[in-house]
Write an enzyme that holds these catalytic residues in place. Sequence first.
Site, PDB file in Angstrom:
ATOM      1  N   ILE A 311      98.480  40.828  81.714  1.00 43.44           N
ATOM      2  CA  ILE A 311      97.295  40.065  82.126  1.00 43.44           C
ATOM      3  C   ILE A 311      96.059  40.964  82.205  1.00 43.44           C
ATOM      4  CG2 ILE A 311      96.259  38.771  84.027  1.00 43.44           C
ATOM      5  CD1 ILE A 311      99.046  37.645  84.606  1.00 43.44           C
ATOM      6  N   GLU A 442      91.415  31.472  92.147  1.00 48.47           N
ATOM      7  CA  GLU A 442      91.768  30.255  91.417  1.00 48.47           C
ATOM      8  C   GLU A 442      93.071  30.412  90.661  1.00 48.47           C
ATOM      9  OE1 GLU A 442      91.655  26.805  91.074  1.00 48.47           O
ATOM     10  OE2 GLU A 442      89.470  27.035  90.953  1.00 48.47           O
ATOM     11  N   ALA A 447      96.629  29.169  87.166  1.00 51.71           N
ATOM     12  CA  ALA A 447      96.093  29.963  86.054  1.00 51.71           C
ATOM     13  C   ALA A 447      94.652  29.539  85.785  1.00 51.71           C
ATOM     14  CB  ALA A 447      96.978  29.843  84.822  1.00 51.71           C
ATOM     15  N   ASP A 514     108.161  31.969  93.540  1.00 50.77           N
ATOM     16  CA  ASP A 514     106.769  31.941  93.083  1.00 50.77           C
ATOM     17  C   ASP A 514     106.147  30.562  93.321  1.00 50.77           C
ATOM     18  OD1 ASP A 514     104.646  33.474  91.634  1.00 50.77           O
ATOM     19  OD2 ASP A 514     104.825  31.786  90.248  1.00 50.77           O
ATOM     20  N   LYS A 518     102.875  29.440  95.736  1.00 51.96           N
ATOM     21  CA  LYS A 518     101.757  28.610  95.286  1.00 51.96           C
ATOM     22  C   LYS A 518     101.585  27.383  96.180  1.00 51.96           C
ATOM     23  CE  LYS A 518     102.190  29.870  90.377  1.00 51.96           C
ATOM     24  NZ  LYS A 518     102.492  29.369  89.016  1.00 51.96           N
TER      25      LYS A 518
END
Length: 652
Positions: A311, A442, A447, A514, A518
Amino acid sequence: AVSVLGPFLDASASPAVLPVVTGFIAADEEGETYTLGRGGSDYTASIIAAAIDADEVEIWTDVDGILTADPRKVRDAFSLESLSYLEAMELSHFGAKVIYPPTIRPAYDRGIPIRVLNSFNPGFPGTVISDQAAPSRYPVRGISSISQAALLRLQGPGMVGVTGIAGRLFGCLARRKINIVLISQASSEQSICFAVAQHDSASAVDAMRKEFAVEMAEGSVENPVAEGDKSILAVVGERMRHSPGISGRVFHSLGRNGINVSAIAQGSSELNISSVVDARDENKALNAVHDAFFLAGTRSVKVFIVGTGLIGGTLLDQIRRQRTVLLEDHAIRIDVVGIADTKKMLVRAAGLDLADWRALLASEGERTDLALFVERLRQARLPNAVFVDCTADEDIPALYPELLRSSVAVVTPNKRGNSGGLAAYRDLKEASRAALAPYLYETTVGASLPVISTLHDLQVSGDRIARIEAVLSGTMSYILSNYREDRSFASLVREAREKGYTERDPREDLLAADIARKALILARELGYELEYGDVAIEPILPRPCAEAKSLDAFFACLEREEPAFRALRDRCLAAGGNLVYAAAIEEGRITLRLREAAEGDPLHGLRGAENAVAFYTERYRERPLVLRGPVGGAEITAGGLFADILRAAGSP
């Protein structure tokens, strides 16, 4: 000057003579020799020019005339074509060393232009100082500063309405031959504050104590207060006069960058706005204010990136490809000034060449020390700085609050900060609010999908969110949407891993940790004070697969458990539709489970690595507001980070 030079200046008497006057050395009426000190030659030239009524005075120096700011402190400073005598005197008084302040006065009295030229660039036209200066294209003409200043304050209830206090104060300082650089007095008359050179501070305090000894003894005047290590920033320009918003722009740019102003002074002529700041903030203040006026309309940002994996590396490449377009078409300038990975780090305040940043980091970087990296970021004191955390590291989010308190914006896809302990989360949000520093995350949830911003917009506009249902994993979505009769669960997990949709160990995705983070972030954005342990997770992996000793053993377990996966799939799809692993947030509870999404369900029909978030609110009662789109791949997440960086550049 005329009496001495007269015979040489009479062209008819001696046409071949060219007088050369050194200027730095002089003599008094009795013939005693003196050196005039700094600026003596320039001052002499101006005096002689006035005496002989010259057409112009040329001052040759080592820079291209007078610049908008000191180029050693402000990289974007540029030369001025012209400025007025008054503007030049203000700038030279407040630290513009290119011209000695007394030099201007003789030429000013006679209306003789002064041209400042560069000995190392003689073809450059330089700067003309005159009473015919063309109006500036900008609201101000220039910005300068005085270093090594001290701010002193005399205050007390006994000063109110008492005649002669200011006279006594400045008289006692004058007797010590202490020059006052700046004065500010409150309308209540309870205090007078002023700035002097730091080396005069102790003497000034002593003079004040002696002058007001009686008042201090009776308590009507307090002991003088002195604060050292200050700098005075001056914004100068004749166009400032009667132009609304100049002061607002100055102090907004300082406040946005966390620079505290200790004192302010502005005369009724509106030619100069002066402010006192900490000496350590001088360069940052100069750059921030210079950007505000001379790069007006151009948003700038100085970026520090931690993490150069998939990334982070993609983000750096995107910035490299887009920098020129952003500057030319959108007036946004991005300078990457720091890069760090697990092995090497490199910081350059002037900006790094991104043409081959990987080779640059490898060849010129030093061993990574994140604490040192952050300290260098803070010490650089660059305006509009942004720290970008492109890692999933558990420890780096602990650095965020101090960065935010230092007025450094933070941009991150790292979910550990907002899904960690509740106390740490509160501290993080409070640090952002208190320092007015953007904290943009964000990409932690969707993503490049605008999940957080949409949620925020709904809330601030007064809508009440009753429930959120979402598919928050591109990995899960890819595997489940492709789980058909002709494919095994294990083969789809392998395929997702090969495409880069999973972590190196796919169990990190399939155990739903994960997704839980979120969902917790969204719940906290809704105001629910929950911890990670409050998330109810329905596992999708059988325990033997979750506890497998190696990746090979894990995939072998998936193959053995295929009948169980297929039975689970068939049970969920008995009524038709598609299989989803969904998070639901409602009434302070978070649940994660595998379920069927029939036609008409907002989570129905997801393809590939798509995510979907459905907001059920008072305004969206009958049909929810749905955000939907692909989230898999480094390009998409890096693009979301890039957008957050640009938001940080444009933040108020």
